[in-house]
Motif scaffolding. Structure first.
Motif: not given
Length: 298
Positions: A120-124, A132-136, A165-169, A273-278
């Motif tokens: 979680p600390a790494l992804t944060k 500011n990576i939009s990540m899933c 645990m991760l609290g991310m998509p 779609d999850t990270i809204q790439f397009h």
């Protein structure tokens, strides 16, 4: 400028590196840019050479030899060391553009995703600050688990634990579906894709049948030796796990066959779609060769 990425994780043997290689290959075939990161300090062989490899910073074999640690303790040490040297990741990622998909291949030790706060600390760090990576997260679980329903729901609970645990998509994936092709009818397979907990009630395997209807809602103290020996404790535990999964309604699965380009493309579209790439991509100017091809076709 936005950046986009996917964290490929799951238990050992789920096919994470194979999926990453297939995903990189699919992106290259479709003329999309990608940036491949290996964060498994024990990985040795790759189909595609990673753009960043944690072994250039620290390797599990060196840690185990120098510090006399086992594989799990050594892996945790590697990630603690990475957390203290995050510039190893953040500096090269600073130059990655929004047209890239950042693919991060993780190790298979499940404790990294369930109860240790390192990830979680790494992804944060990656999802915040200047990057500011939009990540899933793409959580892989072996499709062969559907043969054993108790094992399947145990794996589903682990997937849900990682999500919390991760609290991310999250995008949850049943991998190696080519190995179970024809084993389960399509109608029955849909019940696994949506994690239908009623599957525990009608297991066709006599050895695994839990006979919930015979247990009833009230069961004697499950810690009593009689309850344990009779299997009622196991049955009640599975029912409680099933209800927990049902109550949250968070876990459903996509099917993955790495030999099928359509399967890879389908999962990629869910990730996009999850990270809204397009949504963040700018329209691109046609290249000169595109005009030439159009003139020739005309």
């Amino acid at each position: 400028m936005s950046k986009f990425g996917v964290l490929v994780m799951g238990p050992a043997g789920a096919g994470k590196t194979t999926f990453c290689s297939a995903l990189v290959n699919h992106l290259k075939n479709n003329r999309r840019s990608c940036f491949y990161i290996n964060l498994d300090p024990a990985a040795e062989e790759f189909v595609y050479e990673p753009d960043i490899d944690i072994k250039e910073l620290i390797s599990l074999s060196d840690v185990m030899e120098d510090l006399d640690l086992g594989p799990n303790g050594g892996l945790i040490y590697c990630f603690e060391y990475l957390a203290q040297n995050m510039d190893f990741l953040t500096e090269p990622l600073g130059d990655v553009g929004e047209e890239y998909l950042i693919i991060i291949d993780m190790p298979g030790q499940i404790e990294l995703y369930t109860h240790i706060p390192i990830l979680p600390a790494l992804t944060k760090e990656l999802m915040g600050g200047s990057l500011n990576i939009s990540m899933c997260a793409a959580y892989l679980m072996e499709g062969t688990f559907i043969v054993d329903r108790a094992k399947f729901f145990s794996g589903t609970l682990s997937a849900m634990s990682c999500m919390l645990m991760l609290g991310m998509p999250h995008v949850n994936v049943l991998s190696k579906m080519d190995l179970v092709k024809g084993t389960v009818a399509r109608k029955e397979l849909k019940r696994f894709i949506q994690a239908d907990t009623d599957l525990l009630d009608d297991d066709p395997n006599p050895a695994q049948q839990l006979h919930f209807e015979e247990i009833g809602e009230e069961v004697d103290d499950p810690t009593e030796s009689e309850a344990v020996m009779a299997g009622t404790s196991f049955a009640k535990l599975n029912r409680a796990v099933g209800k927990l999964i049902d109550d949250f309604s968070l876990v459903s699965f996509l099917q993955l066959d790495v030999k099928d380009e359509d399967s890879i493309g389908g999962i990629l579209s869910y990730i996009d779609d999850t990270i809204q790439f397009h949504e963040a991509q700018e329209p691109k100017e046609p290249k000169d060769e595109d005009f030439e091809e159009a003139d020739m076709d005309g």
